[in-house]
Design a protein around this motif. Structure first.
Motif, PDB file in Angstrom:
ATOM      1  N   UNK A 182     -58.589 -54.547  61.525  1.00  0.00           N
ATOM      2  CA  UNK A 182     -59.398 -55.577  60.864  1.00  0.00           C
ATOM      3  C   UNK A 182     -59.616 -56.761  61.807  1.00  0.00           C
ATOM      4  N   UNK A 183     -58.555 -57.195  62.481  1.00  0.00           N
ATOM      5  CA  UNK A 183     -58.660 -58.325  63.409  1.00  0.00           C
ATOM      6  C   UNK A 183     -59.647 -58.007  64.534  1.00  0.00           C
ATOM      7  N   UNK A 184     -59.646 -56.766  64.993  1.00  0.00           N
ATOM      8  CA  UNK A 184     -60.581 -56.363  66.036  1.00  0.00           C
ATOM      9  C   UNK A 184     -62.023 -56.419  65.566  1.00  0.00           C
ATOM     10  N   UNK A 185     -62.268 -56.022  64.326  1.00  0.00           N
ATOM     11  CA  UNK A 185     -63.624 -56.106  63.777  1.00  0.00           C
ATOM     12  C   UNK A 185     -64.074 -57.562  63.646  1.00  0.00           C
ATOM     13  N   UNK A 189     -67.294 -59.934  65.383  1.00  0.00           N
ATOM     14  CA  UNK A 189     -68.319 -60.631  64.620  1.00  0.00           C
ATOM     15  C   UNK A 189     -68.342 -60.351  63.130  1.00  0.00           C
ATOM     16  N   UNK A 190     -67.465 -59.482  62.640  1.00  0.00           N
ATOM     17  CA  UNK A 190     -67.437 -59.209  61.199  1.00  0.00           C
ATOM     18  C   UNK A 190     -66.959 -60.441  60.439  1.00  0.00           C
ATOM     19  N   UNK A 191     -67.705 -60.816  59.417  1.00  0.00           N
ATOM     20  CA  UNK A 191     -67.324 -61.950  58.570  1.00  0.00           C
ATOM     21  C   UNK A 191     -66.444 -61.500  57.399  1.00  0.00           C
ATOM     22  N   UNK A 192     -66.413 -60.229  57.156  1.00  0.00           N
ATOM     23  CA  UNK A 192     -65.589 -59.614  56.125  1.00  0.00           C
ATOM     24  C   UNK A 192     -65.528 -58.126  56.412  1.00  0.00           C
ATOM     25  N   UNK A 193     -64.654 -57.419  55.713  1.00  0.00           N
ATOM     26  CA  UNK A 193     -64.472 -55.987  55.963  1.00  0.00           C
ATOM     27  C   UNK A 193     -64.486 -55.226  54.647  1.00  0.00           C
ATOM     28  N   UNK A 200     -57.615 -47.532  50.266  1.00  0.00           N
ATOM     29  CA  UNK A 200     -57.150 -48.463  51.305  1.00  0.00           C
ATOM     30  C   UNK A 200     -56.502 -49.712  50.722  1.00  0.00           C
ATOM     31  N   UNK A 201     -57.006 -50.190  49.599  1.00  0.00           N
ATOM     32  CA  UNK A 201     -56.422 -51.409  49.015  1.00  0.00           C
ATOM     33  C   UNK A 201     -54.984 -51.202  48.553  1.00  0.00           C
ATOM     34  N   UNK A 202     -54.563 -49.954  48.374  1.00  0.00           N
ATOM     35  CA  UNK A 202     -53.165 -49.686  48.056  1.00  0.00           C
ATOM     36  C   UNK A 202     -52.271 -50.083  49.229  1.00  0.00           C
ATOM     37  N   UNK A 203     -52.821 -49.972  50.446  1.00  0.00           N
ATOM     38  CA  UNK A 203     -52.087 -50.302  51.664  1.00  0.00           C
ATOM     39  C   UNK A 203     -52.329 -51.744  52.095  1.00  0.00           C
ATOM     40  N   UNK A 204     -53.571 -52.202  51.927  1.00  0.00           N
ATOM     41  CA  UNK A 204     -54.000 -53.481  52.469  1.00  0.00           C
ATOM     42  C   UNK A 204     -54.652 -54.310  51.350  1.00  0.00           C
ATOM     43  N   UNK A 205     -53.848 -54.918  50.471  1.00  0.00           N
ATOM     44  CA  UNK A 205     -54.413 -55.686  49.349  1.00  0.00           C
ATOM     45  C   UNK A 205     -55.238 -56.865  49.852  1.00  0.00           C
ATOM     46  N   UNK A 206     -56.444 -57.046  49.336  1.00  0.00           N
ATOM     47  CA  UNK A 206     -57.284 -58.164  49.786  1.00  0.00           C
ATOM     48  C   UNK A 206     -56.612 -59.521  49.658  1.00  0.00           C
ATOM     49  N   UNK A 207     -55.767 -59.695  48.661  1.00  0.00           N
ATOM     50  CA  UNK A 207     -55.117 -60.991  48.457  1.00  0.00           C
ATOM     51  C   UNK A 207     -54.178 -61.359  49.605  1.00  0.00           C
ATOM     52  N   UNK A 208     -53.753 -60.367  50.390  1.00  0.00           N
ATOM     53  CA  UNK A 208     -52.812 -60.622  51.475  1.00  0.00           C
ATOM     54  C   UNK A 208     -53.499 -60.917  52.798  1.00  0.00           C
ATOM     55  N   UNK A 209     -54.827 -61.027  52.802  1.00  0.00           N
ATOM     56  CA  UNK A 209     -55.559 -61.187  54.051  1.00  0.00           C
ATOM     57  C   UNK A 209     -56.343 -62.492  54.071  1.00  0.00           C
ATOM     58  N   UNK A 211     -58.909 -62.737  56.036  1.00  0.00           N
ATOM     59  CA  UNK A 211     -60.271 -62.223  56.189  1.00  0.00           C
ATOM     60  C   UNK A 211     -60.741 -61.665  54.848  1.00  0.00           C
ATOM     61  N   UNK A 212     -61.966 -61.952  54.408  1.00  0.00           N
ATOM     62  CA  UNK A 212     -62.454 -61.354  53.162  1.00  0.00           C
ATOM     63  C   UNK A 212     -62.455 -59.824  53.250  1.00  0.00           C
ATOM     64  N   UNK A 213     -61.704 -59.186  52.379  1.00  0.00           N
ATOM     65  CA  UNK A 213     -61.658 -57.728  52.298  1.00  0.00           C
ATOM     66  C   UNK A 213     -62.278 -57.310  50.973  1.00  0.00           C
ATOM     67  N   UNK A 214     -63.207 -56.381  51.024  1.00  0.00           N
ATOM     68  CA  UNK A 214     -63.932 -55.959  49.834  1.00  0.00           C
ATOM     69  C   UNK A 214     -63.388 -54.609  49.367  1.00  0.00           C
ATOM     70  N   UNK A 215     -62.586 -54.673  48.319  1.00  0.00           N
ATOM     71  CA  UNK A 215     -61.945 -53.493  47.727  1.00  0.00           C
ATOM     72  C   UNK A 215     -62.991 -52.754  46.896  1.00  0.00           C
TER      73      UNK A 215
END
Length: 230
Positions: A182-185, A189-193, A200-209, A211-215
């Motif tokens: 995610x950091x590499x993206x 130039x990614x504004x969100x992922x 994936x959200x089971x592993x990487x919950x958006x609340x823990x990031x 960067x805006x993560x779209x579950x």
């Protein structure tokens, strides 16, 4: 309230979250003892995964088209396919019934536009990251620039999805690897992922990031509940 038809089981771990999020949104909207009117067709993911691996997408589309027909017969007013990858056969499912099929990428696009984002990263299976069916819908229909990880990172993401997440395994080392990707993206130039696999959200919950993560699973489910209430 309309009746939602869920085509799930790919995998069942993420289909559980659809049921939960839809009902939470209905209760939030209507209060009291309200819950969603829905019917669920849960496929045997082993059969679907075998068809994916062997490239038999037409046959996979036929399986899901049959599921769509069964849901319509059960009273569904519209359909939700609880997986990103199998939107590769969206056309086959859509053609099988005369009720709407709500595309998961369209749901994600609505949420991304609400954040004012124009460049997004995309994580998912290699089919979702590398083929046109998903990326081009985001680019052509919604105007986003879509970035994907390099080949080595795409291989890692795909492996973790199938060898861990779809089997209910959550590994701390894999979480760290996803955070690095995610950091590499973001550096590119990614504004969100977009978490373009419903597990994936089971592993990487958006609340823990930061960067805006779209579950996509949660977004798709919430917007499906909205559609049911129109």
């Amino acid at each position: 309230m309309k009746t939602i038809g869920l085509i799930g089981g790919m995998s069942w771990e993420s289909t559980v979250s659809y049921y939960q999020v839809i009902n939470e949104k209905i209760k939030e909207s209507l209060g009291g003892f309200h819950s969603a009117k829905l019917v669920l067709y849960s496929v045997d993911f082993h059969e679907i995964e075998q068809l994916q691996s062997s490239g038999e997408w037409v046959a996979a589309g036929e399986v899901l088209a049959d599921a769509a027909r069964a849901l319509k017969a059960a009273g569904a007013d519209f359909l939700v396919l609880c997986t990103n990858t199998m939107h590769k056969v969206y056309g086959a499912i859509e053609a099988a019934v005369d009720i709407p099929l709500f595309h998961i990428a369209d749901a994600a696009a609505q949420a991304i536009k609400e954040k004012g984002i124009s460049t997004v990263g995309l994580l998912g299976t290699r089919f979702t990251m590398e083929e046109a069916f998903y990326r081009e819908r985001l680019r052509v229909d919604h105007g986003f620039e879509v970035l994907v990880p390099d080949q080595e990172d795409r291989d890692l993401v795909h492996r973790v999805i199938f060898e861990e997440l779809c089997l209910g395994k959550i590994d701390a080392a894999s979480r760290d690897a996803f955070r690095t990707i995610v950091a590499g993206l973001v550096e590119r130039g990614a504004e969100g992922v977009i978490l373009g696999c419903t597990e994936i959200a089971l592993l990487l919950p958006p609340a823990d990031s930061s960067t805006p993560l779209f579950d996509t699973a949660a977004i798709h489910a919430r917007k499906a509940a909205d559609l049911a209430l129109l």
